[in-house]
Scaffold this motif. Structure first.
Motif, mmCIF file in Angstrom:
data_model
loop_
_atom_site.group_PDB
_atom_site.id
_atom_site.type_symbol
_atom_site.label_atom_id
_atom_site.label_comp_id
_atom_site.label_asym_id
_atom_site.label_seq_id
_atom_site.Cartn_x
_atom_site.Cartn_y
_atom_site.Cartn_z
ATOM 1 N N VAL A 1 -38.182 65.379 68.455
ATOM 2 C CA VAL A 1 -36.733 65.570 68.501
ATOM 3 C C VAL A 1 -36.093 64.369 69.172
ATOM 4 C CG1 VAL A 1 -36.795 68.087 68.423
ATOM 5 C CG2 VAL A 1 -36.891 66.938 70.631
ATOM 6 N N ARG A 2 -34.988 63.930 68.583
ATOM 7 C CA ARG A 2 -34.198 62.839 69.140
ATOM 8 C C ARG A 2 -32.824 63.395 69.502
ATOM 9 N NH1 ARG A 2 -35.600 58.459 64.322
ATOM 10 N NH2 ARG A 2 -37.611 57.732 65.138
ATOM 11 N N PRO A 3 -32.678 63.912 70.717
ATOM 12 C CA PRO A 3 -31.395 64.524 71.091
ATOM 13 C C PRO A 3 -30.327 63.470 71.380
ATOM 14 C CG PRO A 3 -33.225 65.287 72.468
ATOM 15 C CD PRO A 3 -33.673 64.059 71.761
ATOM 16 N N GLY A 4 -29.072 63.839 71.091
ATOM 17 C CA GLY A 4 -27.956 63.075 71.610
ATOM 18 C C GLY A 4 -27.806 63.384 73.093
ATOM 19 N N VAL A 5 -26.612 63.249 73.622
ATOM 20 C CA VAL A 5 -26.375 63.604 75.023
ATOM 21 C C VAL A 5 -26.613 65.101 75.186
ATOM 22 C CG1 VAL A 5 -24.684 63.698 76.895
ATOM 23 C CG2 VAL A 5 -24.685 61.765 75.307
ATOM 24 N N VAL A 6 -27.526 65.464 76.065
ATOM 25 C CA VAL A 6 -27.855 66.868 76.284
ATOM 26 C C VAL A 6 -27.074 67.358 77.501
ATOM 27 C CG1 VAL A 6 -29.692 68.554 76.599
ATOM 28 C CG2 VAL A 6 -30.172 66.414 75.393
ATOM 29 N N PHE A 7 -26.296 68.427 77.306
ATOM 30 C CA PHE A 7 -25.473 68.927 78.405
ATOM 31 C C PHE A 7 -25.779 70.386 78.676
ATOM 32 C CE2 PHE A 7 -23.009 69.729 74.565
ATOM 33 C CZ PHE A 7 -22.510 71.010 74.757
ATOM 34 N N GLY A 8 -25.450 70.818 79.900
ATOM 35 C CA GLY A 8 -25.661 72.204 80.299
ATOM 36 C C GLY A 8 -25.969 72.282 81.782
ATOM 37 N N LYS A 9 -26.269 73.478 82.247
ATOM 38 C CA LYS A 9 -26.501 73.735 83.661
ATOM 39 C C LYS A 9 -27.610 72.850 84.209
ATOM 40 C CE LYS A 9 -26.574 76.063 87.613
ATOM 41 N NZ LYS A 9 -25.529 75.920 88.630
#
Length: 356
Positions: A196-204
């Protein structure tokens, strides 16, 4: 529920498991497979971080303002195992089996921020050692979290078939690590690999770009740096780990690479608008032209880069991460959150007080 639980009594092995994505994956695994064992192999012991000051944390983790990804009132769902992936993986407190799954999240990733050799030492040597560990124990299923950095910095749209042209030590190290995992997958029939090549990963607990953006808006310290239409491909961490587990359990093909991002990707102006709307912020966000912001960034660097401001970071903010999430969108995976719903869910995880 997305997954139907079948008791298998297997090991889920997460390298880099005490980090942001690893913690959220452990939460999901515990929810979906409560009887299986989840092992967090990491160099960072989260139980030690709570009593450290910023200086001690930085020496221990390289992250100055470390924040836990664990939601208040919850405990970690994985058993911690001290492990440095730069070295051979051995002497574990459990017996691996061929039915186990490895999620390789261990990496040096913040850029800029580390000497060049650190990216290669951890990301390449770590890939070699993880694949050697899988080979030794006959483990047939690996998920490797790469990055969009192998594509290189450019405005053009990037799909999974786009030729990677990395232009940073981090991007180069991640591309080499991908190839190491692919060689492992091709080494024997029955092996399954998801990259997997994620973009900006956001969250807690992200302690990254979106958190800085939120507090920048809230404290009147963020301005659009030279443009408002910069594309910033992104994905919600809870969606990312659900997609990862869906691939492990539902996908039949032996190998796939996925960009992981909302499709279509959002501009920085759209992200700011949704973030303000869902968190109740009313601060205006000014636009600052390059003729003003770049000299200011140079000056900030000379006095120690307060709030992380420096020319390299400003330039990074201005370059689009124009990543196509079409393949993920059309994979058959049932998305749970829209971008707007994801920001609101993150806000709920912080008791509607802030985003962090």
């Amino acid at each position: 529920m997305l997954f139907t639980y079948i008791s298998r009594y297997m090991n889920y092995i997460i390298t880099g498991g005490t980090g942001f994505i690893g913690t959220h994956l452990a939460n999901l695994l515990h929810e979906v497979h409560p009887n299986d064992k989840i092992w967090s192999l990491d160099i960072v012991d989260p139980s030690k971080l709570g009593g450290m000051n910023d200086k001690e944390r930085q020496e221990y983790t390289t992250i100055k303002h470390w924040k836990t990804p664990v939601v208040e009132g919850e405990s970690r769902k994985a058993t911690f195992v001290q492990c440095d992936v730069r070295k051979p993986i051995e002497d574990l407190p459990f017996t691996p089996t061929s039915e186990d799954v490895i999620f390789n999240f261990a990496a040096v990733h913040r850029t800029p921020g580390h000497p060049d050799h650190a990216y290669f030492e951890t990301n390449i040597r770590g890939a070699e050692n993880v694949c050697a560990f899988a080979e030794k124990h006959g483990i047939k299923n690996i998920v490797f979290t790469s990055s969009i950095a192998p594509y290189g910095a450019a405005e053009e749209l990037k799909e999974e078939t786009t030729l990677p042209t990395p232009n940073t030590p981090y991007g180069i190290s991640k591309l080499v690590a991908e190839k190491i995992h692919q060689i492992w997958q091709q080494g024997s029939d029955g092996r399954k690999l998801t990259i997997v090549r994620p973009g900006v990963v956001f969250g807690k607990g992200e302690n990254g770009n979106f958190t800085r953006l939120y507090w920048g808006i809230r404290k009147h310290t963020f301005a659009y740096p030279g443009r408002k239409d910069t594309i910033k491909a992104c994905v919600y961490v809870k969606e990312l780990v659900r997609f990862i587990l869906w691939n492990v359990e539902k996908r039949e093909s032996p190998f796939e690479i996925y960009n992981c991002t909302f499709e279509p990707a959002y501009t920085i102006e759209q992200i700011v608008h949704v973030m303000k709307e869902k968190t109740g912020l009313h601060q205006s966000v000014p636009y600052v032209p390059n003729a003003v912001i770049m000299p200011a960034a140079v000056g900030a660097q000379l006095v120690g880069s307060p709030m992380g401001i420096c020319p390299a970071r400003v330039k990074k903010l201005q370059i689009s991460t124009n990543i196509s999430g079409k393949k993920m969108k059309e994979s058959g995976y049932p998305f749970k959150w829209t971008f707007e719903a994801a920001i609101e869910d993150w806000f709920e995880d912080n008791k509607r007080k802030c985003l962090e």
